[in-house]
Design a protein around this motif. Structure first.
Motif, PDB file in Angstrom:
ATOM      1  N   GLU A   1       0.801  -1.227   0.000  1.00 52.99           N
ATOM      2  CA  GLU A   1       0.000   0.000   0.000  1.00 52.99           C
ATOM      3  C   GLU A   1       0.837   1.281   0.000  1.00 52.99           C
ATOM      4  OE1 GLU A   1      -3.170   0.008  -0.367  1.00 52.99           O
ATOM      5  OE2 GLU A   1      -3.465  -2.162  -0.194  1.00 52.99           O
ATOM      6  N   GLY A   2       2.121   1.175   0.272  1.00 56.20           N
ATOM      7  CA  GLY A   2       2.953   2.361   0.370  1.00 56.20           C
ATOM      8  C   GLY A   2       3.430   2.861  -0.980  1.00 56.20           C
ATOM      9  N   PRO A   3       4.359   3.828  -0.981  1.00 56.85           N
ATOM     10  CA  PRO A   3       4.868   4.388  -2.242  1.00 56.85           C
ATOM     11  C   PRO A   3       5.567   3.333  -3.079  1.00 56.85           C
ATOM     12  CG  PRO A   3       6.192   5.106  -0.365  1.00 56.85           C
ATOM     13  CD  PRO A   3       4.998   4.434   0.199  1.00 56.85           C
ATOM     14  N   ARG A   4       5.568   3.535  -4.403  1.00 56.69           N
ATOM     15  CA  ARG A   4       6.153   2.568  -5.326  1.00 56.69           C
ATOM     16  C   ARG A   4       7.665   2.720  -5.484  1.00 56.69           C
ATOM     17  NH1 ARG A   4       3.913  -1.381  -4.916  1.00 56.69           N
ATOM     18  NH2 ARG A   4       3.344  -0.341  -3.009  1.00 56.69           N
ATOM     19  N   ASP A   5       8.207   3.843  -5.081  1.00 59.58           N
ATOM     20  CA  ASP A   5       9.636   4.101  -5.221  1.00 59.58           C
ATOM     21  C   ASP A   5      10.396   3.295  -4.169  1.00 59.58           C
ATOM     22  OD1 ASP A   5      12.186   5.023  -5.494  1.00 59.58           O
ATOM     23  OD2 ASP A   5      11.711   7.134  -5.194  1.00 59.58           O
ATOM     24  N   PRO A   6      11.333   2.406  -4.556  1.00 68.81           N
ATOM     25  CA  PRO A   6      12.080   1.614  -3.573  1.00 68.81           C
ATOM     26  C   PRO A   6      12.897   2.457  -2.605  1.00 68.81           C
ATOM     27  CG  PRO A   6      12.352   0.703  -5.775  1.00 68.81           C
ATOM     28  CD  PRO A   6      11.676   2.035  -5.945  1.00 68.81           C
ATOM     29  N   LEU A   7      13.164   3.704  -2.957  1.00 64.51           N
ATOM     30  CA  LEU A   7      13.954   4.560  -2.078  1.00 64.51           C
ATOM     31  C   LEU A   7      13.103   5.340  -1.083  1.00 64.51           C
ATOM     32  CD1 LEU A   7      16.670   5.910  -4.527  1.00 64.51           C
ATOM     33  CD2 LEU A   7      16.874   4.123  -2.811  1.00 64.51           C
ATOM     34  N   THR A   8      11.790   5.207  -1.176  1.00 66.30           N
ATOM     35  CA  THR A   8      10.904   5.821  -0.188  1.00 66.30           C
ATOM     36  C   THR A   8      10.008   4.796   0.505  1.00 66.30           C
ATOM     37  OG1 THR A   8       9.262   6.300  -1.912  1.00 66.30           O
ATOM     38  CG2 THR A   8      10.838   8.041  -1.392  1.00 66.30           C
ATOM     39  N   ASN A   9       9.901   3.592  -0.039  1.00 66.57           N
ATOM     40  CA  ASN A   9       9.112   2.540   0.584  1.00 66.57           C
ATOM     41  C   ASN A   9       9.964   1.840   1.640  1.00 66.57           C
ATOM     42  OD1 ASN A   9       7.877  -0.238   0.962  1.00 66.57           O
ATOM     43  ND2 ASN A   9       6.356   0.715  -0.372  1.00 66.57           N
ATOM     44  N   ALA A  10       9.424   1.677   2.832  1.00 67.07           N
ATOM     45  CA  ALA A  10      10.205   1.151   3.952  1.00 67.07           C
ATOM     46  C   ALA A  10      10.546  -0.331   3.792  1.00 67.07           C
ATOM     47  CB  ALA A  10       9.440   1.371   5.258  1.00 67.07           C
ATOM     48  N   LEU A  11       9.741  -1.113   3.065  1.00 65.36           N
ATOM     49  CA  LEU A  11       9.982  -2.560   2.990  1.00 65.36           C
ATOM     50  C   LEU A  11      11.315  -2.887   2.318  1.00 65.36           C
ATOM     51  CD1 LEU A  11       9.116  -5.482   3.441  1.00 65.36           C
ATOM     52  CD2 LEU A  11       7.909  -5.373   1.252  1.00 65.36           C
ATOM     53  N   PRO A  12      11.565  -2.476   1.068  1.00 65.48           N
ATOM     54  CA  PRO A  12      12.854  -2.819   0.464  1.00 65.48           C
ATOM     55  C   PRO A  12      14.041  -2.213   1.211  1.00 65.48           C
ATOM     56  CG  PRO A  12      11.631  -1.293  -0.934  1.00 65.48           C
ATOM     57  CD  PRO A  12      10.696  -1.768   0.112  1.00 65.48           C
ATOM     58  N   LEU A  13      13.870  -1.020   1.767  1.00 69.01           N
ATOM     59  CA  LEU A  13      14.959  -0.407   2.521  1.00 69.01           C
ATOM     60  C   LEU A  13      15.242  -1.202   3.793  1.00 69.01           C
ATOM     61  CD1 LEU A  13      13.966   3.314   2.042  1.00 69.01           C
ATOM     62  CD2 LEU A  13      16.084   2.258   1.241  1.00 69.01           C
ATOM     63  N   PHE A  14      14.203  -1.721   4.432  1.00 68.05           N
ATOM     64  CA  PHE A  14      14.426  -2.520   5.632  1.00 68.05           C
ATOM     65  C   PHE A  14      15.055  -3.874   5.275  1.00 68.05           C
ATOM     66  CE2 PHE A  14      13.384  -5.648   8.812  1.00 68.05           C
ATOM     67  CZ  PHE A  14      13.675  -4.996   9.998  1.00 68.05           C
ATOM     68  N   VAL A  15      14.512  -4.548   4.263  1.00 73.91           N
ATOM     69  CA  VAL A  15      14.999  -5.888   3.921  1.00 73.91           C
ATOM     70  C   VAL A  15      16.446  -5.840   3.451  1.00 73.91           C
ATOM     71  CG1 VAL A  15      14.734  -7.814   2.313  1.00 73.91           C
ATOM     72  CG2 VAL A  15      12.725  -6.825   3.428  1.00 73.91           C
ATOM     73  N   TRP A  16      16.746  -4.956   2.484  1.00 73.63           N
ATOM     74  CA  TRP A  16      18.067  -4.975   1.850  1.00 73.63           C
ATOM     75  C   TRP A  16      19.108  -4.103   2.539  1.00 73.63           C
ATOM     76  CZ3 TRP A  16      17.930  -9.159  -0.485  1.00 73.63           C
ATOM     77  CH2 TRP A  16      16.906  -9.540  -1.348  1.00 73.63           C
ATOM     78  N   THR A  17      18.677  -3.135   3.338  1.00 82.58           N
ATOM     79  CA  THR A  17      19.645  -2.250   4.000  1.00 82.58           C
ATOM     80  C   THR A  17      19.698  -2.501   5.497  1.00 82.58           C
ATOM     81  OG1 THR A  17      19.290  -0.544   2.309  1.00 82.58           O
ATOM     82  CG2 THR A  17      20.324   0.147   4.366  1.00 82.58           C
TER      83      THR A  17
END
Length: 459
Positions: free
Chosen positions: A95-111
């Motif tokens: 449901e969040g933003p589509r940009d991987p640099l503003t969406n918390a999921l990819p930033l949490f998983v990969w960073t």
């Protein structure tokens, strides 16, 4: 020209999320001198160990009690909290933003997790006991329903499911065309959480220990942490002291540890100009990850197979040279944990630059999870900066930190392997002879790891 291209890639970080970059900047540094110094340090460690009394080597991995253990069983509570946080992140992925640099999921998983928490697990201690998102929900489910494991986990499977799942995770990280796409990552993350919980319900906690790749990874790196439980105390010691406390591992876990190193190094290799040249691709005209999916998967498998074969050959040669009585299989499993410091050192070094950049995006995403102007962390007018890549002094500091992580990892690995050899073999002479091929391998691997750090990137 190459530096200009790589600077352009830096200005477009969305294409490089969760991967190290900026290697083009180290072309401005005398990396050949630094590599030679690093390799010389590891080689000198080998020579010193050959002359060092055995009791000194054993004493290196002594641990000292720090605090008495606290008996409060809170790990199930924190595990449930971790599961709720993960559920919220998966929801944000959908449901969040589509940009991987503003969406918390990819930033949490990969960073935050893959770079930060995995590194913290290996450097400090076993936080996974408290942050594992399955143990608490599984315990709560068992308490509410009275259910016990339906089947006993088949002993003959060993760590095979965990190895297969970790390789699948590596394929997602390295070969998937869009590993940071929030919706796709939410599907993978949520599905994997449910599948793992089902495995725990069916087979009990042993599923986590043998078949759940992330728990196996975290438990392996926990062996390297400074802090750990020993008896009734929380103790501290040189990284590797917990390996000496419990030196033997199962064959499947030994293979898993080697795959950790092989996958990490291929993660760096497949971005280099050299690898793209092997594939016949102009690194300055890279067609995209979707064009090299098959080649990346085959390269990942080949890199791990080559590493396992090289390690096995070194162990076999060492046993022949020392005329040791220990069998090849036992020696293969005994010395495998000595690879962990190398894998951890390269993991820290490889992802340091991306963590410095993407960690800032993660802070912004946590502060404003829906990208609607919220400021939960009170960051104010916070802007992501990459200014530390713009001066030679800061680039030198970053690269020397990366090189230091690699060199220190190899030095600890050599010390640990020698201590394990003293533990298993009758005399110091046989221990030194048995380690000669493996020590040479580690010196050469130091050179390889530092070369990877200094190589320009084509992705």
């Amino acid at each position: 020209m190459r530096v200009c291209i790589l600077i352009t890639c830096l200005l477009l970080p969305g294409f490089a999320l969760a991967h190290a970059s900026e290697q083009g900047f180290v072309l401005l540094l005398p990396t050949d001198v630094y590599i030679a110094a690093g390799v010389a340090s590891v080689a000198l460690t080998v020579l010193l160990l050959a002359l060092m009394p055995a009791r000194w080597v054993r004493g290196i991995f002594t641990s000292w009690p720090v605090l008495p253990r606290i008996g409060l069983p809170l790990h199930h509570v924190t595990s449930c909290v971790a599961a709720l946080v993960l559920a919220a992140l998966v929801w944000l992925g959908v449901e969040g933003p589509r940009d991987p640099l503003t969406n918390a999921l990819p930033l949490f998983v990969w960073t935050v997790w893959w770079v930060g928490l995995v590194s913290l697990q290996g450097l400090i201690g076993n936080h996974w006991r408290w942050t594992n998102p399955w143990t608490g929900p599984a315990a709560l489910l068992a308490r509410l329903t009275g259910m016990r494991a339906v089947w006993r986990y088949p002993r003959r499977l060993g760590y095979v499911p965990g190895i297969a799942i970790f390789l699948g995770f590596a394929v997602l990280l390295l070969a998937d065309p869009a590993p940071a796409d929030p919706a796709r990552l939410a599907m993978f993350t949520g599905g994997y959480w449910y599948a793992t919980l089902l495995g725990v319900v069916l087979f009990g906690p042993r599923w986590l220990i043998r078949a759940e790749a992330l728990t196996i990874l975290m438990r392996s790196y926990a062996r390297m942490g400074l802090l750990g439980r020993r008896g009734k105390n929380l103790s501290i010691g040189l990284p590797g002291w917990k390996v000496m406390a419990r030196p033997h591992v199962a064959p499947g876990l030994a293979v898993f540890i080697l795959i950790l190193l092989g996958t990490g190094c291929f993660d760096g290799l497949n971005e280099t100009f050299w690898w793209l040249g092997v594939l016949g691709i102009n690194p300055l005209e890279f067609p995209g990850r979707s064009a090299v999916v098959r080649q990346t998967i085959l390269g990942l498998i080949a890199a791990n197979a080559a590493l396992i074969a090289a390690y096995g050959l070194c162990i076999w040669l060492g046993l022949r040279i020392a005329r040791a009585q220990i069998g090849f299989g036992a020696a293969f499993c005994l010395f495998a944990p000595s690879i962990l410091p190398i894998a951890l050192g390269y993991h820290v070094a490889h992802y340091l630059t991306s963590f410095l950049v993407d960690g800032q995006y993660a802070l912004k995403a946590i502060s404003d999870p829906l990208a609607r102007g919220a400021d939960l962390l009170g960051l104010g007018q916070f802007y992501v900066t990459t200014g530390f890549f713009n001066t030679q002094a800061t680039v030198r500091t970053i690269w020397l930190s990366q090189a230091g992580a690699v060199v220190i990892g190899h030095v600890i690995a050599i010390l640990l392997a020698h201590a394990l050899a003293l533990h298993a073999l009758a005399t110091a002479r046989r221990a030194a002879l048995s380690q000669a091929p493996l020590a040479i391998f580690m010196v050469l691997y130091t050179c390889f790891g530092l070369w990877l750090l200094a190589s320009p990137r084509g992705l």
